[in-house]
Design a protein around this motif. Structure first.
Motif, PDB file in Angstrom:
ATOM      1  N   PRO A 139       1.059  -1.298   0.359  1.00  0.00           N
ATOM      2  CA  PRO A 139      -0.183  -0.627   0.173  1.00  0.00           C
ATOM      3  C   PRO A 139       0.338   1.121   0.092  1.00  0.00           C
ATOM      4  CG  PRO A 139      -0.452  -0.991   2.266  1.00  0.00           C
ATOM      5  CD  PRO A 139       0.922  -2.441   1.202  1.00  0.00           C
TER       6      PRO A 139
ATOM      7  N   VAL B 267      -2.736   4.954   1.849  1.00  0.00           N
ATOM      8  CA  VAL B 267      -4.095   4.439   2.389  1.00  0.00           C
ATOM      9  C   VAL B 267      -4.968   5.196   3.240  1.00  0.00           C
ATOM     10  CG1 VAL B 267      -4.502   2.840   4.521  1.00  0.00           C
ATOM     11  CG2 VAL B 267      -2.695   2.507   2.967  1.00  0.00           C
TER      12      VAL B 267
ATOM     13  N   THR C  75      -5.431   3.976  -1.610  1.00  0.00           N
ATOM     14  CA  THR C  75      -6.698   2.763  -1.353  1.00  0.00           C
ATOM     15  C   THR C  75      -7.181   3.222   0.111  1.00  0.00           C
ATOM     16  OG1 THR C  75      -7.123   0.134  -1.296  1.00  0.00           O
ATOM     17  CG2 THR C  75      -4.852   0.885   0.008  1.00  0.00           C
TER      18      THR C  75
ATOM     19  N   ASN D 255      -1.462  -0.029  -4.941  1.00  0.00           N
ATOM     20  CA  ASN D 255      -2.426  -0.166  -4.545  1.00  0.00           C
ATOM     21  C   ASN D 255      -4.053   0.136  -5.241  1.00  0.00           C
ATOM     22  OD1 ASN D 255      -2.040   1.098  -1.738  1.00  0.00           O
ATOM     23  ND2 ASN D 255      -2.445   3.928  -2.591  1.00  0.00           N
TER      24      ASN D 255
ATOM     25  N   ASN E 104      -7.179  -2.787  -4.647  1.00  0.00           N
ATOM     26  CA  ASN E 104      -8.736  -2.060  -4.828  1.00  0.00           C
ATOM     27  C   ASN E 104      -8.956  -3.212  -5.906  1.00  0.00           C
ATOM     28  OD1 ASN E 104      -7.814   0.336  -3.716  1.00  0.00           O
ATOM     29  ND2 ASN E 104      -7.486   1.589  -5.443  1.00  0.00           N
TER      30      ASN E 104
END
Length: 220
Positions: free
Chosen positions: A151, A154, A188, A212, A216
Protein backbone atom coordinates in the motif's frame (compact mmCIF):
# COMPACT_ATOMS: atom_id res chain seq x y z
CA UNK A 1 -15.81 -21.16 6.32
CA UNK A 2 -12.23 -20.12 6.98
CA UNK A 3 -10.01 -19.69 10.02
CA UNK A 4 -7.44 -16.90 9.74
CA UNK A 5 -4.54 -15.40 11.67
CA UNK A 6 -3.92 -11.65 11.82
CA UNK A 7 -0.81 -9.97 13.19
CA UNK A 8 -0.69 -6.26 13.90
CA UNK A 9 -4.42 -5.81 14.40
CA UNK A 10 -3.79 -2.97 16.86
CA UNK A 11 -2.38 -0.91 13.95
CA UNK A 12 -4.28 1.01 11.29
CA UNK A 13 -4.10 -1.51 8.46
CA UNK A 14 -4.40 -4.55 10.71
CA UNK A 15 -7.50 -3.09 12.33
CA UNK A 16 -9.08 -2.67 8.91
CA UNK A 17 -8.30 -6.28 8.08
CA UNK A 18 -9.78 -7.43 11.39
CA UNK A 19 -13.03 -5.51 10.78
CA UNK A 20 -13.30 -7.03 7.30
CA UNK A 21 -12.89 -10.52 8.75
CA UNK A 22 -15.47 -9.90 11.46
CA UNK A 23 -17.92 -8.62 8.82
CA UNK A 24 -17.34 -11.53 6.44
CA UNK A 25 -19.69 -14.52 6.56
CA UNK A 26 -16.86 -16.62 5.10
CA UNK A 27 -14.56 -16.11 8.09
CA UNK A 28 -15.35 -18.37 11.02
CA UNK A 29 -12.46 -17.69 13.42
CA UNK A 30 -9.80 -15.01 13.78
CA UNK A 31 -6.66 -15.59 15.83
CA UNK A 32 -5.00 -12.28 16.70
CA UNK A 33 -1.27 -12.36 17.44
CA UNK A 34 -0.16 -9.12 19.07
CA UNK A 35 1.97 -7.76 21.86
CA UNK A 36 -1.11 -6.26 23.54
CA UNK A 37 -4.82 -7.00 23.43
CA UNK A 38 -6.85 -5.41 20.67
CA UNK A 39 -9.58 -4.64 23.21
CA UNK A 40 -12.48 -5.96 21.11
CA UNK A 41 -14.94 -8.74 21.84
CA UNK A 42 -16.43 -11.08 19.27
CA UNK A 43 -17.30 -14.79 19.17
CA UNK A 44 -14.88 -15.04 16.24
CA UNK A 45 -11.86 -13.62 18.07
CA UNK A 46 -9.12 -15.53 19.84
CA UNK A 47 -5.95 -13.81 21.03
CA UNK A 48 -2.34 -14.92 21.42
CA UNK A 49 -0.18 -12.29 23.12
CA UNK A 50 3.58 -12.51 22.49
CA UNK A 51 6.42 -10.27 23.55
CA UNK A 52 8.99 -12.09 21.41
CA UNK A 53 7.62 -12.99 18.00
CA UNK A 54 10.73 -14.94 17.08
CA UNK A 55 9.54 -17.55 19.60
CA UNK A 56 6.20 -18.07 17.85
CA UNK A 57 7.14 -21.71 17.13
CA UNK A 58 6.67 -22.45 20.83
CA UNK A 59 2.92 -22.02 20.27
CA UNK A 60 2.62 -24.45 17.38
CA UNK A 61 -0.36 -26.30 18.84
CA UNK A 62 -2.38 -23.08 18.81
CA UNK A 63 -1.45 -22.33 15.21
CA UNK A 64 -2.63 -25.52 13.53
CA UNK A 65 -5.63 -25.68 11.24
CA UNK A 66 -5.59 -22.16 9.80
CA UNK A 67 -6.36 -21.24 6.20
CA UNK A 68 -4.69 -17.84 5.97
CA UNK A 69 -2.32 -15.46 7.69
CA UNK A 70 -2.69 -11.72 7.22
CA UNK A 71 0.67 -10.44 8.43
CA UNK A 72 0.05 -6.72 9.00
CA UNK A 73 2.54 -6.08 11.78
CA UNK A 74 5.35 -3.65 11.10
CA UNK A 75 7.65 -1.08 12.68
CA UNK A 76 8.93 2.28 11.50
CA UNK A 77 12.53 2.42 10.31
CA UNK A 78 12.91 5.94 11.71
CA UNK A 79 15.57 6.17 14.40
CA UNK A 80 16.66 2.54 14.52
CA UNK A 81 19.69 0.74 13.08
CA UNK A 82 19.50 -1.54 10.07
CA UNK A 83 20.35 -4.54 12.26
CA UNK A 84 17.46 -3.79 14.61
CA UNK A 85 15.04 -3.11 11.76
CA UNK A 86 16.14 -6.32 10.05
CA UNK A 87 15.46 -8.26 13.26
CA UNK A 88 12.02 -6.73 13.78
CA UNK A 89 10.99 -7.06 10.15
CA UNK A 90 12.72 -9.96 8.43
CA UNK A 91 13.49 -11.94 11.59
CA UNK A 92 9.96 -11.79 12.96
CA UNK A 93 8.36 -12.49 9.57
CA UNK A 94 10.68 -15.42 8.87
CA UNK A 95 9.88 -17.03 12.23
CA UNK A 96 6.16 -16.67 11.62
CA UNK A 97 6.24 -17.83 8.01
CA UNK A 98 8.50 -20.82 8.75
CA UNK A 99 6.28 -21.98 11.60
CA UNK A 100 3.04 -21.59 9.64
CA UNK A 101 4.42 -23.28 6.52
CA UNK A 102 5.47 -26.28 8.57
CA UNK A 103 2.04 -26.51 10.19
CA UNK A 104 -0.23 -25.36 7.34
CA UNK A 105 1.50 -25.57 3.93
CA UNK A 106 -1.79 -24.96 2.09
CA UNK A 107 -2.21 -21.63 3.87
CA UNK A 108 -2.68 -18.31 2.03
CA UNK A 109 -0.10 -15.80 3.28
CA UNK A 110 -0.61 -12.05 2.83
CA UNK A 111 2.20 -9.74 3.92
CA UNK A 112 1.96 -5.96 4.23
CA UNK A 113 5.14 -4.23 3.11
CA UNK A 114 4.76 -0.92 1.29
CA UNK A 115 5.06 0.88 -2.01
CA UNK A 116 8.68 1.35 -2.94
CA UNK A 117 9.79 -2.00 -1.55
CA UNK A 118 13.01 -3.13 -3.22
CA UNK A 119 12.78 -6.67 -4.60
CA UNK A 120 16.43 -6.56 -5.66
CA UNK A 121 17.47 -6.11 -2.01
CA UNK A 122 20.35 -3.92 -3.26
CA UNK A 123 18.94 -0.39 -3.30
CA UNK A 124 20.04 2.59 -1.22
CA UNK A 125 16.94 2.75 0.98
CA UNK A 126 17.39 0.55 4.04
CA UNK A 127 13.76 -0.25 4.85
CA UNK A 128 13.01 -1.03 1.20
CA UNK A 129 15.87 -3.55 1.03
CA UNK A 130 14.75 -5.30 4.21
CA UNK A 131 11.11 -5.39 3.13
CA UNK A 132 12.20 -6.74 -0.26
CA UNK A 133 14.19 -9.50 1.40
CA UNK A 134 11.17 -10.34 3.56
CA UNK A 135 8.84 -10.49 0.56
CA UNK A 136 11.26 -12.65 -1.41
CA UNK A 137 11.64 -15.11 1.45
CA UNK A 138 7.90 -15.52 1.96
CA UNK A 139 7.31 -15.98 -1.77
CA UNK A 140 10.04 -18.65 -1.91
CA UNK A 141 8.58 -20.88 0.80
CA UNK A 142 5.87 -22.51 -1.29
CA UNK A 143 2.60 -21.49 0.35
CA UNK A 144 -0.58 -22.33 -1.56
CA UNK A 145 -0.85 -18.62 -2.38
CA UNK A 146 1.18 -15.64 -1.21
CA UNK A 147 0.45 -11.98 -1.84
CA UNK A 148 2.69 -9.07 -0.96
CA UNK A 149 0.56 -6.01 -0.24
CA UNK A 150 2.38 -2.77 -1.05
CA UNK A 151 0.00 0.00 0.00
CA UNK A 152 0.97 3.59 -0.67
CA UNK A 153 -1.44 6.29 0.45
CA UNK A 154 -4.09 4.68 2.65
CA UNK A 155 -7.23 6.41 3.92
CA UNK A 156 -8.53 5.16 7.29
CA UNK A 157 -12.23 4.32 7.51
CA UNK A 158 -14.71 3.01 10.09
CA UNK A 159 -13.30 5.15 12.89
CA UNK A 160 -9.79 3.71 12.56
CA UNK A 161 -6.90 5.97 13.50
CA UNK A 162 -3.19 5.80 12.86
CA UNK A 163 -0.82 5.41 15.80
CA UNK A 164 1.21 8.28 14.32
CA UNK A 165 -0.08 11.67 15.47
CA UNK A 166 1.21 13.46 12.36
CA UNK A 167 -0.70 11.09 10.09
CA UNK A 168 -3.89 11.60 12.09
CA UNK A 169 -3.53 15.37 11.69
CA UNK A 170 -3.12 14.96 7.94
CA UNK A 171 -6.16 12.69 7.75
CA UNK A 172 -8.29 15.22 9.64
CA UNK A 173 -7.24 17.95 7.22
CA UNK A 174 -8.11 15.73 4.28
CA UNK A 175 -11.53 14.69 5.59
CA UNK A 176 -13.50 17.18 3.43
CA UNK A 177 -11.84 15.69 0.34
CA UNK A 178 -12.26 11.98 1.19
CA UNK A 179 -15.01 11.29 -1.34
CA UNK A 180 -12.87 12.75 -4.14
CA UNK A 181 -9.58 11.18 -3.04
CA UNK A 182 -11.09 7.70 -2.70
CA UNK A 183 -12.01 7.68 -6.40
CA UNK A 184 -8.35 7.63 -7.38
CA UNK A 185 -7.00 4.23 -8.44
CA UNK A 186 -3.73 5.15 -6.73
CA UNK A 187 -5.34 5.56 -3.31
CA UNK A 188 -6.67 2.71 -1.20
CA UNK A 189 -8.46 2.50 2.15
CA UNK A 190 -8.30 0.34 5.25
CA UNK A 191 -11.66 -1.16 4.26
CA UNK A 192 -10.46 -2.08 0.77
CA UNK A 193 -7.26 -3.65 2.08
CA UNK A 194 -9.34 -5.76 4.46
CA UNK A 195 -11.72 -6.88 1.72
CA UNK A 196 -8.81 -7.66 -0.60
CA UNK A 197 -7.23 -9.96 1.97
CA UNK A 198 -10.50 -11.80 2.54
CA UNK A 199 -10.91 -12.15 -1.24
CA UNK A 200 -7.36 -13.51 -1.47
CA UNK A 201 -8.75 -16.63 0.17
CA UNK A 202 -11.47 -17.19 -2.40
CA UNK A 203 -10.24 -15.57 -5.62
CA UNK A 204 -7.30 -16.11 -7.95
CA UNK A 205 -5.24 -13.05 -8.74
CA UNK A 206 -2.56 -12.92 -11.43
CA UNK A 207 -0.08 -10.80 -9.45
CA UNK A 208 1.78 -11.57 -6.24
CA UNK A 209 3.00 -7.97 -5.69
CA UNK A 210 -0.01 -5.75 -5.11
CA UNK A 211 0.18 -1.95 -5.34
CA UNK A 212 -2.80 0.26 -4.46
CA UNK A 213 -4.59 -0.19 -7.78
CA UNK A 214 -4.19 -3.99 -7.53
CA UNK A 215 -5.43 -3.99 -3.94
CA UNK A 216 -8.51 -2.03 -5.01
CA UNK A 217 -9.18 -4.47 -7.86
CA UNK A 218 -8.91 -7.51 -5.58
CA UNK A 219 -11.26 -5.80 -3.13
CA UNK A 220 -14.06 -5.53 -5.70
Amino acid sequence: MYNVIITGSTGMIGKGVLLACLNSEEIQEVLLINRSSVGMESPKIKELLLQDFTQVHEYSEQLKGYDACFHCMGVSAVGISEDKYHQLTFGVSKSLADTLFELNPDLVFCYVSGTGTDSSEKGRIMWARVKGKTENYILSLGFKKAYMFRPGFVLPEDGIKSKTKLYNTIYVLLTPFYSWIKNSKNVTTTRKIGKAMVHALTKEFSKSLLENKDINKLAE
